[in-house]
Design a protein around this motif. Structure first.
Motif, PDB file in Angstrom:
ATOM      1  N   ASN A   6       0.386  -1.355  -0.042  1.00 49.96           N
ATOM      2  CA  ASN A   6      -0.411  -0.113  -0.255  1.00 49.96           C
ATOM      3  C   ASN A   6       0.847   1.495  -0.432  1.00 49.96           C
ATOM      4  O   ASN A   6       0.394   2.547   0.156  1.00 49.96           O
ATOM      5  N   ILE A   7       1.986   0.990  -0.195  1.00 48.51           N
ATOM      6  CA  ILE A   7       2.777   2.038   0.031  1.00 48.51           C
ATOM      7  C   ILE A   7       3.253   3.197  -1.762  1.00 48.51           C
ATOM      8  O   ILE A   7       3.175   2.110  -2.664  1.00 48.51           O
ATOM      9  N   PRO A   8       3.148   3.514  -1.424  1.00 41.41           N
ATOM     10  CA  PRO A   8       2.836   4.533  -2.903  1.00 41.41           C
ATOM     11  C   PRO A   8       3.921   4.607  -4.135  1.00 41.41           C
ATOM     12  O   PRO A   8       4.943   4.915  -3.065  1.00 41.41           O
ATOM     13  N   ALA A   9       4.677   4.260  -5.164  1.00 42.03           N
ATOM     14  CA  ALA A   9       5.920   4.370  -5.872  1.00 42.03           C
ATOM     15  C   ALA A   9       6.483   5.471  -5.733  1.00 42.03           C
ATOM     16  O   ALA A   9       5.376   7.121  -5.488  1.00 42.03           O
ATOM     17  N   MET A  10       7.446   6.258  -5.402  1.00 39.47           N
ATOM     18  CA  MET A  10       8.533   7.568  -5.472  1.00 39.47           C
ATOM     19  C   MET A  10       8.299   8.767  -6.683  1.00 39.47           C
ATOM     20  O   MET A  10       8.135   7.111  -7.874  1.00 39.47           O
ATOM     21  N   SER A  11       8.011   9.155  -6.899  1.00 41.59           N
ATOM     22  CA  SER A  11       8.473   9.841  -8.201  1.00 41.59           C
ATOM     23  C   SER A  11       9.571  10.028  -8.431  1.00 41.59           C
ATOM     24  O   SER A  11      10.921   9.867  -7.810  1.00 41.59           O
ATOM     25  N   GLU A  12      10.057  10.188  -9.378  1.00 40.89           N
ATOM     26  CA  GLU A  12      11.737  10.157 -10.114  1.00 40.89           C
ATOM     27  C   GLU A  12      12.710  11.307  -9.563  1.00 40.89           C
ATOM     28  O   GLU A  12      13.323  11.229  -8.797  1.00 40.89           O
ATOM     29  N   ALA A  13      11.372  12.021  -9.414  1.00 40.63           N
ATOM     30  CA  ALA A  13      12.734  13.110  -8.216  1.00 40.63           C
ATOM     31  C   ALA A  13      12.844  12.575  -6.936  1.00 40.63           C
ATOM     32  O   ALA A  13      14.311  12.840  -6.522  1.00 40.63           O
ATOM     33  N   ALA A  14      11.524  12.049  -6.496  1.00 40.58           N
ATOM     34  CA  ALA A  14      12.180  11.956  -4.903  1.00 40.58           C
ATOM     35  C   ALA A  14      12.973  10.556  -5.291  1.00 40.58           C
ATOM     36  O   ALA A  14      13.425  10.640  -3.642  1.00 40.58           O
ATOM     37  N   LEU A  15      12.958   9.815  -5.513  1.00 40.75           N
ATOM     38  CA  LEU A  15      13.899   8.626  -5.993  1.00 40.75           C
ATOM     39  C   LEU A  15      15.573   9.144  -5.622  1.00 40.75           C
ATOM     40  O   LEU A  15      16.151   8.666  -5.439  1.00 40.75           O
ATOM     41  N   VAL A  16      15.395  10.558  -6.571  1.00 41.35           N
ATOM     42  CA  VAL A  16      17.103  10.765  -7.314  1.00 41.35           C
ATOM     43  C   VAL A  16      17.706  11.565  -5.601  1.00 41.35           C
ATOM     44  O   VAL A  16      18.649  11.254  -5.570  1.00 41.35           O
ATOM     45  N   GLU A  17      16.758  11.848  -4.685  1.00 43.33           N
ATOM     46  CA  GLU A  17      17.308  12.690  -3.542  1.00 43.33           C
ATOM     47  C   GLU A  17      17.131  11.782  -2.882  1.00 43.33           C
ATOM     48  O   GLU A  17      17.896  11.633  -1.630  1.00 43.33           O
ATOM     49  N   VAL A  18      16.599  10.660  -2.509  1.00 43.76           N
ATOM     50  CA  VAL A  18      17.329   9.473  -1.740  1.00 43.76           C
ATOM     51  C   VAL A  18      18.474   8.755  -1.981  1.00 43.76           C
ATOM     52  O   VAL A  18      19.208   8.521  -1.355  1.00 43.76           O
ATOM     53  N   LEU A  19      18.511   8.838  -3.752  1.00 45.52           N
ATOM     54  CA  LEU A  19      19.850   8.181  -3.648  1.00 45.52           C
ATOM     55  C   LEU A  19      20.873   9.293  -3.808  1.00 45.52           C
ATOM     56  O   LEU A  19      22.011   9.064  -2.772  1.00 45.52           O
ATOM     57  N   SER A  20      20.804  10.283  -3.929  1.00 46.18           N
ATOM     58  CA  SER A  20      21.470  11.168  -3.559  1.00 46.18           C
ATOM     59  C   SER A  20      22.166  11.386  -2.081  1.00 46.18           C
ATOM     60  O   SER A  20      23.315  12.009  -1.881  1.00 46.18           O
ATOM     61  N   SER A  21      21.503  11.367  -1.296  1.00 50.59           N
ATOM     62  CA  SER A  21      21.146  12.047   0.583  1.00 50.59           C
ATOM     63  C   SER A  21      22.053  10.167   1.017  1.00 50.59           C
ATOM     64  O   SER A  21      22.517  10.389   2.091  1.00 50.59           O
ATOM     65  N   SER A  22      22.273   8.518   0.217  1.00 57.05           N
ATOM     66  CA  SER A  22      21.373   7.753   0.884  1.00 57.05           C
ATOM     67  C   SER A  22      22.727   7.484   0.473  1.00 57.05           C
ATOM     68  O   SER A  22      23.988   7.259   1.101  1.00 57.05           O
ATOM     69  N   LEU A  23      22.686   6.762  -0.534  1.00 53.91           N
ATOM     70  CA  LEU A  23      23.621   5.578  -1.538  1.00 53.91           C
ATOM     71  C   LEU A  23      24.787   6.283  -2.243  1.00 53.91           C
ATOM     72  O   LEU A  23      25.939   5.749  -2.177  1.00 53.91           O
ATOM     73  N   TYR A  24      24.843   7.441  -3.274  1.00 53.94           N
ATOM     74  CA  TYR A  24      25.441   7.934  -3.673  1.00 53.94           C
ATOM     75  C   TYR A  24      26.011   9.915  -3.025  1.00 53.94           C
ATOM     76  O   TYR A  24      25.594  10.678  -3.263  1.00 53.94           O
ATOM     77  N   PRO A  25      26.030   9.646  -1.398  1.00 54.94           N
ATOM     78  CA  PRO A  25      26.222  10.749  -0.764  1.00 54.94           C
ATOM     79  C   PRO A  25      27.696  11.133  -1.907  1.00 54.94           C
ATOM     80  O   PRO A  25      28.389  11.521  -2.094  1.00 54.94           O
ATOM     81  N   GLY A  26      27.395  13.084  -2.313  1.00 55.58           N
ATOM     82  CA  GLY A  26      28.084  13.970  -2.813  1.00 55.58           C
ATOM     83  C   GLY A  26      28.230  14.323  -4.107  1.00 55.58           C
ATOM     84  O   GLY A  26      28.387  14.740  -4.833  1.00 55.58           O
ATOM     85  N   ALA A  27      27.231  13.291  -4.553  1.00 59.85           N
ATOM     86  CA  ALA A  27      27.242  12.719  -6.403  1.00 59.85           C
ATOM     87  C   ALA A  27      25.840  14.040  -7.008  1.00 59.85           C
ATOM     88  O   ALA A  27      25.137  14.417  -6.206  1.00 59.85           O
ATOM     89  N   GLU A  28      26.870  14.356  -8.162  1.00 60.24           N
ATOM     90  CA  GLU A  28      25.699  15.492  -8.924  1.00 60.24           C
ATOM     91  C   GLU A  28      25.144  15.073  -9.401  1.00 60.24           C
ATOM     92  O   GLU A  28      24.046  13.740  -9.183  1.00 60.24           O
ATOM     93  N   LYS A  29      23.735  15.545  -9.301  1.00 60.40           N
ATOM     94  CA  LYS A  29      22.119  15.313  -9.083  1.00 60.40           C
ATOM     95  C   LYS A  29      22.231  14.523 -10.624  1.00 60.40           C
ATOM     96  O   LYS A  29      21.497  13.753 -11.151  1.00 60.40           O
ATOM     97  N   ASN A  30      22.669  14.709 -11.420  1.00 57.06           N
ATOM     98  CA  ASN A  30      22.338  14.436 -13.174  1.00 57.06           C
ATOM     99  C   ASN A  30      23.679  12.664 -13.043  1.00 57.06           C
ATOM    100  O   ASN A  30      22.853  12.150 -13.489  1.00 57.06           O
ATOM    101  N   SER A  31      24.243  12.523 -11.855  1.00 58.83           N
ATOM    102  CA  SER A  31      25.131  11.636 -12.087  1.00 58.83           C
ATOM    103  C   SER A  31      24.033  10.696 -11.572  1.00 58.83           C
ATOM    104  O   SER A  31      24.377   9.177 -11.967  1.00 58.83           O
TER     105      SER A  31
END
Length: 268
Positions: A6-31
């Motif tokens: 019942n958990i709604p899927a993330m938008s792409e922008a939200a997923l990019v934010e999650v990945l940027s802050s957790s798995l790829y800290p410090g990486a450029e958003k485009n990357s």
């Protein structure tokens, strides 16, 4: 994006934010967007971090370029998904070598061998072995240094084992692809083969040229050069060309350097 329970899927922008802050800290958003596109195209879960963002020196643009590359974990996942992955050997290492690279003392295994097993359609288990040499794989600390970077200096055995395992997995499961892993390319450059990072002999100033190559000191230098030649990091011809570009060597000295031969070690 899929919806899980019942958990709604993330938008792409939200997923990019999650990945940027957790798995790829410090990486450029485009990357991070490139990572997401890679995972979507390959039907991979980006939250498992199957790929890495590796800054690679681009010799054409003369700058670092973020590149998305598979991790060794992705190769393992893809091999397991075939249903034919039959295990992997513990890494075998060659003798330890201690050398000074750009003034840094380094101890590393000469080579590492890994074997991957695959159960074939006829039921037989085939073995695919890869042997990788440390000097041909390690990443340097900078573009102008032959010293290894921090990871390759601290984990010289483990890093080489990953490279050997990646090569063995590519041989056993060619369908996983031919791209090098992030572990193999970290700290390296596009068109790496064109760059010579061999440690060079220490050349003295022009004023000291003749004393530096007297018979006694030449013999001392030959003792220092022999390990470089034995490890294939340079050659007698390369030494002669390097020295002759600044100094004059007489025929006897050239002959003595030419006679330096690499040791015929056991094939591995």
């Amino acid at each position: 994006m899929k919806q899980v329970d019942n958990i709604p899927a993330m938008s792409e922008a939200a997923l990019v934010e999650v990945l940027s802050s957790s798995l790829y800290p410090g990486a450029e958003k485009n990357s991070v967007v490139m990572v997401l596109a890679y995972c979507q195209a390959a039907h991979l879960d980006p939250m498992l971090k199957p790929v890495h963002i590796v800054p690679i020196w681009n010799s054409k643009t003369k700058k670092m370029q973020d590149t998305v590359m598979p991790g060794i974990g992705l190769y393992r996942i893809q091999a397991a998904r075939t249903g034919q992955y039959a295990g992997i050997s513990d890494p075998e290492y060659g003798p330890e070598v201690t050398a000074k690279l750009s003034g840094v003392d380094v101890t590393y295994p000469e080579w590492c061998r890994v074997t991957v097993k695959r159960q074939m359609s006829n039921g037989l288990v085939a073995e695919f072995t890869a042997n990788e040499r440390w000097l041909e794989n390690y990443a340097t600390a900078s573009r102008d240094s032959a010293a290894p970077n921090a990871m390759w200096k601290r984990r010289s055995f483990a890093q080489l084992a990953k490279c050997a395992e990646a090569q063995a997995l590519r041989k056993a499961f060619p369908e996983v692809g031919s791209a090098p892993t992030a572990d193999e390319m970290e700290g390296k450059a596009f068109e790496e083969a064109a760059r010579d990072i061999s440690p060079q002999p220490q050349i003295q100033s022009e004023a000291d040229a003749l004393p530096a190559y007297s018979d006694d000191l030449l013999a001392e230098n030959i003792v220092k050069w022999q390990p470089l030649i034995d490890s294939s990091r340079t050659s007698p011809e390369h030494l002669i060309a390097t020295i002759s570009s600044k100094y004059t060597l007489n025929p006897e000295q050239i002959e003595r350097i030419t006679n330096l031969k690499a040791l015929d070690g056991d094939a591995v």
